[in-house]
Design a protein around this motif. Structure first.
Motif, PDB file in Angstrom:
ATOM      1  N   VAL A  92      49.134  47.186  33.119  1.00 14.30           N
ATOM      2  CA  VAL A  92      50.164  47.938  32.401  1.00 14.30           C
ATOM      3  C   VAL A  92      51.068  47.042  31.561  1.00 14.30           C
ATOM      4  O   VAL A  92      51.312  47.312  30.382  1.00 14.30           O
ATOM      5  CB  VAL A  92      51.021  48.772  33.390  1.00 14.30           C
ATOM      6  CG1 VAL A  92      52.107  49.537  32.639  1.00 14.30           C
ATOM      7  CG2 VAL A  92      50.145  49.727  34.187  1.00 14.30           C
ATOM      8  N   LEU A  93      51.564  45.977  32.173  1.00 18.55           N
ATOM      9  CA  LEU A  93      52.595  45.172  31.513  1.00 18.55           C
ATOM     10  C   LEU A  93      52.049  44.105  30.581  1.00 18.55           C
ATOM     11  O   LEU A  93      52.788  43.563  29.759  1.00 18.55           O
ATOM     12  CB  LEU A  93      53.488  44.509  32.576  1.00 18.55           C
ATOM     13  CG  LEU A  93      54.286  45.456  33.462  1.00 18.55           C
ATOM     14  CD1 LEU A  93      55.124  44.681  34.458  1.00 18.55           C
ATOM     15  CD2 LEU A  93      55.179  46.356  32.615  1.00 18.55           C
ATOM     16  N   PHE A  94      50.763  43.784  30.695  1.00 20.20           N
ATOM     17  CA  PHE A  94      50.213  42.705  29.879  1.00 20.20           C
ATOM     18  C   PHE A  94      49.880  43.242  28.490  1.00 20.20           C
ATOM     19  O   PHE A  94      48.736  43.596  28.196  1.00 20.20           O
ATOM     20  CB  PHE A  94      48.966  42.107  30.535  1.00 20.20           C
ATOM     21  CG  PHE A  94      48.746  40.668  30.183  1.00 20.20           C
ATOM     22  CD1 PHE A  94      48.125  40.319  28.993  1.00 20.20           C
ATOM     23  CD2 PHE A  94      49.187  39.658  31.017  1.00 20.20           C
ATOM     24  CE1 PHE A  94      47.923  39.001  28.651  1.00 20.20           C
ATOM     25  CE2 PHE A  94      48.999  38.325  30.691  1.00 20.20           C
ATOM     26  CZ  PHE A  94      48.361  37.992  29.502  1.00 20.20           C
ATOM     27  N   SER A  95      50.901  43.271  27.623  1.00 25.10           N
ATOM     28  CA  SER A  95      50.718  43.794  26.273  1.00 25.10           C
ATOM     29  C   SER A  95      51.631  43.046  25.313  1.00 25.10           C
ATOM     30  O   SER A  95      52.640  42.474  25.720  1.00 25.10           O
ATOM     31  CB  SER A  95      51.050  45.293  26.230  1.00 25.10           C
ATOM     32  OG  SER A  95      52.440  45.484  26.417  1.00 25.10           O
ATOM     33  N   PRO A  96      51.299  43.045  24.017  1.00 28.37           N
ATOM     34  CA  PRO A  96      52.165  42.381  23.031  1.00 28.37           C
ATOM     35  C   PRO A  96      53.587  42.929  23.014  1.00 28.37           C
ATOM     36  O   PRO A  96      54.549  42.175  22.839  1.00 28.37           O
ATOM     37  CB  PRO A  96      51.443  42.655  21.707  1.00 28.37           C
ATOM     38  CG  PRO A  96      50.012  42.801  22.085  1.00 28.37           C
ATOM     39  CD  PRO A  96      50.039  43.496  23.425  1.00 28.37           C
ATOM     40  N   ALA A  97      53.734  44.242  23.172  1.00 25.53           N
ATOM     41  CA  ALA A  97      55.077  44.837  23.165  1.00 25.53           C
ATOM     42  C   ALA A  97      55.918  44.303  24.319  1.00 25.53           C
ATOM     43  O   ALA A  97      57.111  44.018  24.156  1.00 25.53           O
ATOM     44  CB  ALA A  97      54.963  46.361  23.253  1.00 25.53           C
ATOM     45  N   THR A  98      55.289  44.142  25.480  1.00 27.42           N
ATOM     46  CA  THR A  98      55.994  43.583  26.632  1.00 27.42           C
ATOM     47  C   THR A  98      56.449  42.165  26.342  1.00 27.42           C
ATOM     48  O   THR A  98      57.576  41.772  26.682  1.00 27.42           O
ATOM     49  CB  THR A  98      55.080  43.587  27.876  1.00 27.42           C
ATOM     50  OG1 THR A  98      54.714  44.927  28.193  1.00 27.42           O
ATOM     51  CG2 THR A  98      55.798  42.977  29.071  1.00 27.42           C
ATOM     52  N   VAL A  99      55.591  41.378  25.705  1.00 25.84           N
ATOM     53  CA  VAL A  99      55.932  39.985  25.403  1.00 25.84           C
ATOM     54  C   VAL A  99      57.138  39.907  24.481  1.00 25.84           C
ATOM     55  O   VAL A  99      58.039  39.078  24.681  1.00 25.84           O
ATOM     56  CB  VAL A  99      54.719  39.262  24.776  1.00 25.84           C
ATOM     57  CG1 VAL A  99      55.125  37.871  24.275  1.00 25.84           C
ATOM     58  CG2 VAL A  99      53.596  39.136  25.793  1.00 25.84           C
ATOM     59  N   VAL A 100      57.191  40.757  23.467  1.00 22.53           N
ATOM     60  CA  VAL A 100      58.334  40.766  22.546  1.00 22.53           C
ATOM     61  C   VAL A 100      59.627  41.055  23.304  1.00 22.53           C
ATOM     62  O   VAL A 100      60.644  40.367  23.131  1.00 22.53           O
ATOM     63  CB  VAL A 100      58.128  41.805  21.426  1.00 22.53           C
ATOM     64  CG1 VAL A 100      59.420  41.985  20.613  1.00 22.53           C
ATOM     65  CG2 VAL A 100      57.001  41.381  20.508  1.00 22.53           C
ATOM     66  N   ILE A 101      59.589  42.069  24.158  1.00 25.44           N
ATOM     67  CA  ILE A 101      60.786  42.453  24.914  1.00 25.44           C
ATOM     68  C   ILE A 101      61.228  41.338  25.853  1.00 25.44           C
ATOM     69  O   ILE A 101      62.412  40.992  25.925  1.00 25.44           O
ATOM     70  CB  ILE A 101      60.516  43.750  25.702  1.00 25.44           C
ATOM     71  CG1 ILE A 101      60.307  44.921  24.739  1.00 25.44           C
ATOM     72  CG2 ILE A 101      61.676  44.056  26.651  1.00 25.44           C
ATOM     73  CD1 ILE A 101      59.804  46.188  25.407  1.00 25.44           C
TER      74      ILE A 101
END
Length: 265
Positions: A108-117
């Protein structure tokens, strides 16, 4: 994948693994720009991470032997008292969190959007740590208490979320717990060895079927590059951190979040 790509990725890993800037974010960005993604890329990243771990062992081998009770460590000021129990106290919260939330993080959390946040949130935490830190009571590793080690361990749990940066989280926790910048950095590096080794070994075991004989030269190039670059980066960072503190790294994270947003999302 070719040797040049492996070397570039190894350089990125070695430079960013132990700096508070998110190695995950940098590897995702570099992989995107080099068109190197997929299962093979994930396995390669595990291999080069092991190169970075080896660099830590190389730099701190005397201290690590002392922690394991195999050799007495002594510097110009004191005989080493940092023990394996300090390290255990520091890694237990992270280990428990990793076991409980592994599937959530990976799926769930391993995504580009998560990295930006998390790049932004982690940068804000670093700024807050510099602003709110008390006067350092632990100027050396041998002055680190179990309470300080546990505090760093809880802060390290933030790094379970991709992009937060394990170093950024633990350095912030160390400062707020009363460690000096250099002591927090050294504790972070040493504590990384069992954590990164265990995580890498687990991921490598699960990805073993992705490896073939044709991958050996390329993977070896990345591994050696990551080791050499991390070796230089660790020594440089330890000299730099007392001078520049965390603020420049926090600002860099904000800039990286913008670049990530432009090129990845």
């Amino acid at each position: 994948m070719d040797i040049l790509t492996a070397i570039i990725m190894g350089i990125v890993e070695g430079l960013t693994e132990f700096a508070p800037v998110s190695s995950t974010g940098h590897l995702i960005l570099a992989g995107h720009l080099l068109d190197f993604t997929g299962e093979s890329a994930k396995t390669f990243e595990i291999i080069i991470q092991l190169g970075s771990i080896l660099a830590v062992i190389f730099v701190f081998w005397r201290r690590i032997l002392s922690i394991l009770g195999l050799k007495k460590y002594q510097d110009s000021e004191s005989v080493g008292t940092l023990s394996i129990f300090h390290i255990a106290v520091g890694i237990i919260p992270f280990g428990v969190g990793g076991v409980l939330f592994y599937d959530l993080i990976k799926n769930v959390l391993f995504s580009p959007a998560t990295v930006v946040i998390t790049l932004i949130i982690g940068g804000l935490l670093m700024l807050a740590a510099e602003k709110l830190k008390p006067k350092a009571s632990a100027e050396t590793l041998d002055q680190v208490t179990y309470r300080q080690a546990l505090t760093v361990g809880f802060f390290q749990c933030f790094a379970l979320v991709p992009g937060f940066s394990r170093s950024g989280a633990t350095l912030s926790g160390g400062l707020l717990a009363g460690m000096s910048h250099k002591t927090a950095s050294e504790f972070t590096f040493i504590m990384a060895v069992p954590i990164m080794f265990a995580a890498s070994a687990k991921d490598l075991f699960e990805s073993w079927n992705q490896l073939g004989a044709q991958d050996i030269p390329v993977f070896a190039a990345g591994f050696v590059t990551a080791f050499i670059v991390a070796l230089i980066a660790i020594k440089f960072f330890l000299r730099l951190i007392n001078k520049v503190k965390l603020i420049p790294f926090a600002i860099y994270r904000f800039g990286l979040a913008i670049v990530f947003w432009i090129f990845i999302i």
